[in-house]
Scaffold this motif. Structure first.
Motif, PDB file in Angstrom:
ATOM      1  N   UNK A   1       0.821  -1.213   0.000  1.00 48.15           N
ATOM      2  CA  UNK A   1       0.000   0.000   0.000  1.00 48.15           C
ATOM      3  C   UNK A   1       0.851   1.257   0.000  1.00 48.15           C
ATOM      4  N   UNK A   2       2.063   1.176   0.511  1.00 47.15           N
ATOM      5  CA  UNK A   2       2.958   2.337   0.532  1.00 47.15           C
ATOM      6  C   UNK A   2       3.248   2.832  -0.879  1.00 47.15           C
ATOM      7  N   UNK A   3       3.193   1.916  -1.856  1.00 45.43           N
ATOM      8  CA  UNK A   3       3.476   2.308  -3.240  1.00 45.43           C
ATOM      9  C   UNK A   3       2.380   3.210  -3.788  1.00 45.43           C
ATOM     10  N   UNK A   4       1.127   2.968  -3.381  1.00 43.60           N
ATOM     11  CA  UNK A   4      -0.003   3.666  -3.986  1.00 43.60           C
ATOM     12  C   UNK A   4      -0.557   4.800  -3.130  1.00 43.60           C
ATOM     13  N   UNK A   5      -0.283   4.799  -1.841  1.00 41.99           N
ATOM     14  CA  UNK A   5      -0.849   5.820  -0.959  1.00 41.99           C
ATOM     15  C   UNK A   5       0.252   6.744  -0.458  1.00 41.99           C
ATOM     16  N   UNK A   6       0.038   8.057  -0.498  1.00 45.26           N
ATOM     17  CA  UNK A   6       1.066   9.004  -0.031  1.00 45.26           C
ATOM     18  C   UNK A   6       1.095   9.082   1.503  1.00 45.26           C
ATOM     19  N   UNK A   7       1.661   8.058   2.143  1.00 48.02           N
ATOM     20  CA  UNK A   7       1.689   8.048   3.615  1.00 48.02           C
ATOM     21  C   UNK A   7       3.033   8.528   4.163  1.00 48.02           C
ATOM     22  N   UNK A   8       3.954   8.931   3.281  1.00 46.20           N
ATOM     23  CA  UNK A   8       5.275   9.426   3.679  1.00 46.20           C
ATOM     24  C   UNK A   8       6.035   8.398   4.527  1.00 46.20           C
ATOM     25  N   UNK A   9       5.892   7.102   4.172  1.00 49.17           N
ATOM     26  CA  UNK A   9       6.666   6.049   4.831  1.00 49.17           C
ATOM     27  C   UNK A   9       5.995   5.408   6.018  1.00 49.17           C
ATOM     28  N   UNK A  10       4.860   5.925   6.473  1.00 49.39           N
ATOM     29  CA  UNK A  10       4.200   5.352   7.662  1.00 49.39           C
ATOM     30  C   UNK A  10       3.767   3.917   7.397  1.00 49.39           C
ATOM     31  N   UNK A  11       3.117   3.676   6.252  1.00 49.05           N
ATOM     32  CA  UNK A  11       2.661   2.324   5.932  1.00 49.05           C
ATOM     33  C   UNK A  11       3.838   1.370   5.730  1.00 49.05           C
ATOM     34  N   UNK A  12       4.878   1.866   5.080  1.00 44.16           N
ATOM     35  CA  UNK A  12       6.040   1.009   4.861  1.00 44.16           C
ATOM     36  C   UNK A  12       6.718   0.600   6.150  1.00 44.16           C
ATOM     37  N   UNK A  13       6.940   1.552   7.053  1.00 42.82           N
ATOM     38  CA  UNK A  13       7.571   1.238   8.335  1.00 42.82           C
ATOM     39  C   UNK A  13       6.672   0.316   9.159  1.00 42.82           C
ATOM     40  N   UNK A  14       5.361   0.603   9.156  1.00 47.38           N
ATOM     41  CA  UNK A  14       4.438  -0.276   9.859  1.00 47.38           C
ATOM     42  C   UNK A  14       4.442  -1.679   9.285  1.00 47.38           C
TER      43      UNK A  14
END
Length: 465
Positions: free
Chosen positions: A331-344
């Motif tokens: 989801x980090x690829x498609x949503x602009x979460x500024x790394x929150x989803x990736x780190x989570x």
């Protein structure tokens, strides 16, 4: 006695002597002993191999399990022990070759066998059950109070409040102790050492085990073992039976390709990798349909991972966390979460890997460096795919109707009100505000179905593509 009676007597005697002579020269079929080579952790693959080896034993005198193991899963161990206890033929567990061991689950199997044997320079013991994560505070389960006739002490210990982890560890230890004690009493072996092996992780060498009454024989090889146990009496479900193994033929069985494949699959680290490959393969197939290979490979890997998980003592909460981590990193690829989803996602995947296996057993633990490396690699692949996806959005279109706009062409036919032009190597019907001449260059301004709207261009503006 008449002469006829005397002749009949000598004829019968001659026939009897001839039959005895024939019986003397006829070969006597030797007994067969089946040897099962078990090397490695006790898991679903080794359990299936031993259970298969204990089937169809009608013509077999005994089965020898040549064992070298650091231990394994409790469920697989109990399957093997149940098969040994129900076996219609004697089962001899033989720890070999030199330098081998029968630790943890191997000690239970050794105690359950009708005859326990070891090679010199081998050892057994260290059969304490280990729960993943250990005891709270790094402690160990408290030893059982000594039986000094004080029932009050035992009852007090049984109801003493304790932390959840310590209670579970004590329950597992008490269960394992009772199990190995029952096996020791059934086979008439050293009960005290059996309990120490579980409660104190005690170990013994082959010579010490023979001296302490833990095993029955120390033999240098299988033929020596068979000579030593010849004539011994064992108790089977059908009754007592004396072994006849002195001149027995040896039929050695080793794991075939199927059991080797099962042993490879029954590895939580491989199962984790297969699940990741399956997830990414299906992700690529759904986002870029048409190629087929990522989807097929992903589906196969995902099914293999599920098969591996069902063979292992899996904590499905751990599997859920790993899947959640993969979803968050995607989801980090498609949503602009500024790394929150990736780190989570990385955190969820690491926690899922730690909780993946319910019990810690030799060969079945998932190491923290492996989990961390896998999570970082997964995150790297996702971020790499995201970067490539973002770059592709800024590139001009390379196919489709929209890509035709602005393309250059060359008029090939002009017949009255109908004209045709060559655009991108294909012949298109074209419309123009003014009549066109063959050989004239044009630019596409619009597209309506299979008809292009074009406008003439000057010869120095470029050549048709």
């Amino acid at each position: 006695m008449t002469r006829r009676d005397l002749a009949s007597f000598w004829l019968a005697l001659r026939h009897m002597l001839l039959m005895l002579a024939l019986l003397g020269v006829m070969p006597v079929q030797a007994a067969t002993v089946r040897v099962l080579q078990v090397d490695g952790v006790i898991g679903p693959a080794s359990a299936d191999f031993i259970l298969q080896g204990l089937e169809d034993v009608g013509e077999v005198e005994a089965v020898v399990i040549a064992l070298d193991t650091p231990g394994g899963l409790d469920t697989s161990m109990r399957q093997i022990i149940k098969a040994i206890l129900a076996s219609p033929v004697p089962v001899i567990t033989y720890v070999s070759p030199e330098g081998a061991r029968a630790a943890s689950a191997g000690t239970f199997i050794l105690y359950a066998s009708h005859i326990a044997a070891m090679t010199p320079a081998t050892n057994l013991g260290a059969a304490s059950p280990v729960a993943i994560g250990g005891m709270p505070g790094g402690g160990k389960p408290s030893p059982r109070p000594e039986d000094d006739g004080d029932d009050k002490a035992d009852k007090t210990d049984a109801i003493t409040p304790s932390l959840g982890g310590e209670t579970l560890a004590r329950k597992a230890t008490n269960d394992a102790t009772a199990y190995i004690r029952s096996l020791a009493e059934l086979r008439g072996r050293n009960v005290d050492f059996a309990e120490k092996a579980v409660r104190e992780a005690a170990s013994l060498s082959a010579e010490a085990a023979l001296r302490e009454g833990v095993i029955d024989v120390v033999a240098v090889d299988v033929p020596d073992l068979l000579r030593q146990i010849d004539g011994r009496e064992v108790t089977l479900p059908a009754g007592k039976r004396a072994l006849q193994t002195a001149d027995a033929a040896i039929d050695t069985h080793v794991p075939d390709w199927r059991h080797q494949a099962l042993a490879v699959l029954a590895n939580p680290q491989l199962a984790l990798v297969l699940m990741m490959i399956g997830f990414y393969g299906l992700f690529v197939e759904f986002t870029s349909p048409g190629f087929g290979v990522p989807g097929v490979a992903g589906a196969i890997c995902l099914l293999l991972a599920m098969y591996a998980f069902q063979m292992l003592p899996i904590n499905w909460a751990g599997v859920g966390l790993v899947v959640l981590g993969l979803v968050l990193m995607t989801a980090e690829v498609f949503l602009p979460s500024f790394g929150v989803l990736g780190i989570g996602g990385i955190a969820a995947m690491v926690l899922g890997g730690l909780f993946l296996i319910d019990k810690e057993a030799p060969g079945f633990a998932v190491s923290l460096p492996f989990i961390a490396g896998t999570a970082v690699a997964a995150a790297g692949l996702i971020f790499l795919a995201g970067t490539m996806f973002l770059r592709s959005r800024n590139r001009p279109l390379a196919s489709g109707a929209a890509e035709m706009l602005g393309s250059l062409g060359l008029v090939t036919v002009s017949d009255g009100g109908e004209a045709w032009a060559q655009v991108h190597g294909e012949s298109w019907r074209v419309n123009s505000p003014r009549p066109l001449r063959p050989g004239e260059r044009v630019r596409v301004t619009a597209i309506d179905g299979l008809v292009l709207s074009v406008e003439p261009i000057e010869s120095d503006q470029g050549s048709p593509s």
